[in-house]
Design a protein around this motif. Structure first.
Motif, PDB file in Angstrom:
ATOM      1  N   ARG A 163      33.809  31.966 -59.852  1.00  0.00           N
ATOM      2  CA  ARG A 163      33.090  31.101 -60.651  1.00  0.00           C
ATOM      3  C   ARG A 163      31.599  31.311 -60.709  1.00  0.00           C
ATOM      4  O   ARG A 163      30.947  31.013 -61.673  1.00  0.00           O
ATOM      5  CB  ARG A 163      33.454  29.653 -60.229  1.00  0.00           C
ATOM      6  CG  ARG A 163      34.875  28.829 -60.381  1.00  0.00           C
ATOM      7  CD  ARG A 163      35.576  29.118 -61.917  1.00  0.00           C
ATOM      8  NE  ARG A 163      34.778  28.311 -62.742  1.00  0.00           N
ATOM      9  CZ  ARG A 163      34.684  28.629 -64.125  1.00  0.00           C
ATOM     10  NH1 ARG A 163      35.452  29.528 -64.486  1.00  0.00           N
ATOM     11  NH2 ARG A 163      33.941  27.836 -64.884  1.00  0.00           N
ATOM     12  N   HIS A 167      29.405  32.080 -63.907  1.00  0.00           N
ATOM     13  CA  HIS A 167      28.148  31.255 -64.736  1.00  0.00           C
ATOM     14  C   HIS A 167      27.020  31.930 -64.796  1.00  0.00           C
ATOM     15  O   HIS A 167      26.215  31.900 -65.634  1.00  0.00           O
ATOM     16  CB  HIS A 167      27.908  30.082 -63.532  1.00  0.00           C
ATOM     17  CG  HIS A 167      28.911  29.111 -63.543  1.00  0.00           C
ATOM     18  ND1 HIS A 167      29.511  28.637 -64.922  1.00  0.00           N
ATOM     19  CD2 HIS A 167      29.960  28.510 -62.814  1.00  0.00           C
ATOM     20  CE1 HIS A 167      30.434  27.406 -64.624  1.00  0.00           C
ATOM     21  NE2 HIS A 167      30.536  27.400 -63.409  1.00  0.00           N
ATOM     22  N   THR A 170      27.411  34.213 -67.764  1.00  0.00           N
ATOM     23  CA  THR A 170      27.633  33.849 -69.143  1.00  0.00           C
ATOM     24  C   THR A 170      26.558  32.803 -69.500  1.00  0.00           C
ATOM     25  O   THR A 170      26.370  32.086 -70.440  1.00  0.00           O
ATOM     26  CB  THR A 170      28.848  33.116 -69.164  1.00  0.00           C
ATOM     27  OG1 THR A 170      29.076  32.209 -68.255  1.00  0.00           O
ATOM     28  CG2 THR A 170      30.098  34.146 -68.906  1.00  0.00           C
ATOM     29  N   SER A 172      25.073  30.190 -67.812  1.00  0.00           N
ATOM     30  CA  SER A 172      25.428  28.574 -67.652  1.00  0.00           C
ATOM     31  C   SER A 172      24.010  27.963 -67.107  1.00  0.00           C
ATOM     32  O   SER A 172      23.168  28.786 -66.540  1.00  0.00           O
ATOM     33  CB  SER A 172      26.419  28.550 -66.490  1.00  0.00           C
ATOM     34  OG  SER A 172      27.749  28.799 -67.044  1.00  0.00           O
ATOM     35  N   THR A 176      24.251  24.168 -62.734  1.00  0.00           N
ATOM     36  CA  THR A 176      25.875  24.557 -62.866  1.00  0.00           C
ATOM     37  C   THR A 176      25.861  25.638 -61.594  1.00  0.00           C
ATOM     38  O   THR A 176      26.955  25.595 -60.822  1.00  0.00           O
ATOM     39  CB  THR A 176      26.314  24.996 -64.063  1.00  0.00           C
ATOM     40  OG1 THR A 176      26.071  23.972 -64.869  1.00  0.00           O
ATOM     41  CG2 THR A 176      27.758  25.292 -63.916  1.00  0.00           C
ATOM     42  N   VAL A 177      25.240  26.815 -61.697  1.00  0.00           N
ATOM     43  CA  VAL A 177      25.388  27.999 -60.948  1.00  0.00           C
ATOM     44  C   VAL A 177      25.074  27.424 -59.620  1.00  0.00           C
ATOM     45  O   VAL A 177      25.806  28.017 -58.673  1.00  0.00           O
ATOM     46  CB  VAL A 177      24.361  29.000 -61.287  1.00  0.00           C
ATOM     47  CG1 VAL A 177      24.576  30.369 -60.392  1.00  0.00           C
ATOM     48  CG2 VAL A 177      24.408  29.132 -62.817  1.00  0.00           C
TER      49      VAL A 177
END
Length: 378
Positions: A163, A167, A170, A172, A176-177
């Protein structure tokens, strides 16, 4: 089956037997010293006593089952013990050592009381077989639990790490990361370096780089693997490049970890051009090919004076013009680069000056020619 009188005699002493088992394990398996202290120690003592009690019930035939096979609760308890040991970071070596010690001490203590109750030698031999078969079943259940826990926790952690890389690649939001890294317990590095390589080279490279390296699936990367290597910047980059040497890998630039996507995109572009190794050594070609259509148009524009010539002549004059630009007009250098005589260079440059006229002395024309011809046409 073991006579009831012997079972009763042994059962009376089970608490003492459990204490002896625990004491022996603490003494002989150092990694269990802390585990048996405090409330946990009392819990384990109780578990040992219950397991031994379950064995006695089976050995006495009170449940009508094969006495060599632990009852379901005992097996489940052993399985969960194995999972707990994996979570505690202890190996199956320590666990199996504890079982062997437990079997030895249990047999010693219980057989002593069995003999005192009048158990015959023949029955005592059968009793020994039952004890060790029972312990083998419990140890196998614990090993299965240990293995399953490691597999499960490993898969969960791998998904969490995936995940993070997803992130990062892409785009993010940074929060979020950061949250993904925190959930995975992944120590945040200063930089990340994207490395593209074949699947067959992943394991050898992982053995040489940081254990915190992320394995990722790069967007647009179908036939190769991607690693995001932490803190391979500065002097550490040389070590990374040595590891990648002769592996057909591409190493992007080190970038602040939240900007890992930029490292990946450059590595991917380098690989798309058919290049490998350190992307820093291919910067000119990367710049010149950043817009392929624009470069093609520029080439056509600056080489327009040659358009009416035969292709073979165009090729020779173009390579001469490129060498002349790169060697700053030094005839000997141009001749050496082209493997021709200096007089040949002089003749060809005469042709070019007739075609271009004074434009070969114009800085803007020279710049356009340098950019257009700076890298060989692919």
């Amino acid at each position: 089956m073991i006579p009831d009188v012997a079972i009763a005699e042994i059962r009376v002493h089970l608490p003492a037997v459990a204490d002896e088992v625990v004491a022996a394990i603490i003494a002989e398996v150092p990694s269990y010293d802390d585990a048996f202290s405090g409330p946990m120690g009392e819990t384990i003592r109780t578990a040992v006593q219950i397991a031994l009690g379950g064995f006695l019930s089976l050995a006495g035939g009170s449940q009508g089952d094969d006495p060599r096979t632990p009852a379901a609760p005992a097996v489940e308890g052993a399985y969960q013990l194995g999972r707990g040991e994996a979570r505690s970071g202890r190996t199956t070596d320590a666990l199996l050592s504890a079982y062997r010690i437990g079997a030895r001490v249990s047999w010693r203590e219980m057989s002593m009381h069995a003999v005192q109750s009048g158990l015959s030698a023949e029955t005592l031999v059968s009793f020994a077989e039952l004890v060790f078969a029972y312990i083998d079943e419990l140890s196998a259940a614990s090993v299965a639990g240990h293995t399953d826990e490691l597999a499960t926790s490993g898969r969960v952690r791998q998904r969490l790490l995936e995940r993070i890389s997803h992130h990062l690649l892409t785009g993010s939001p940074q929060e979020t990361v950061r949250s993904a890294a925190e959930r995975a317990g992944w120590p945040v590095p200063t930089t990340l370096t994207a490395v593209i390589l074949t699947e067959s080279q992943v394991r050898p490279v992982l053995a040489e780089v940081s254990p915190q390296t992320l394995q990722a699936e790069g967007p647009g990367l179908d036939d190769a693997a991607l690693l995001l290597v932490p803190d391979a910047h500065g002097r550490r980059r040389a070590a990374l490049l040595r590891t990648l040497r002769d592996r057909g890998a591409v190493a992007g630039p080190a970038r602040p970890w939240l900007e890992a996507r930029a490292s990946y995109e450059r590595a991917l572009r380098t690989r798309t051009l058919g290049l490998d190794g350190d992307t820093d050594t291919h910067l000119v070609q990367l710049v010149l090919t950043s817009d392929g259509d624009a470069l093609a148009d520029l080439r056509a524009q600056v080489l327009a004076p040659l358009a009416e010539l035969r292709p073979a002549v165009v090729e020779k004059l173009t390579e001469t013009l490129r060498a002349w630009l790169l060697h700053q007009g030094r005839r000997e250098g141009v001749a050496e680069a082209l493997f021709v005589h200096p007089q040949t260079v002089r003749y060809r440059m005469g042709q070019l000056r007739e075609l271009y006229g004074d434009r070969l002395d114009d800085p803007e024309t020279v710049l356009a020619l340098t950019v257009a011809l700076g890298a060989p046409e692919r």
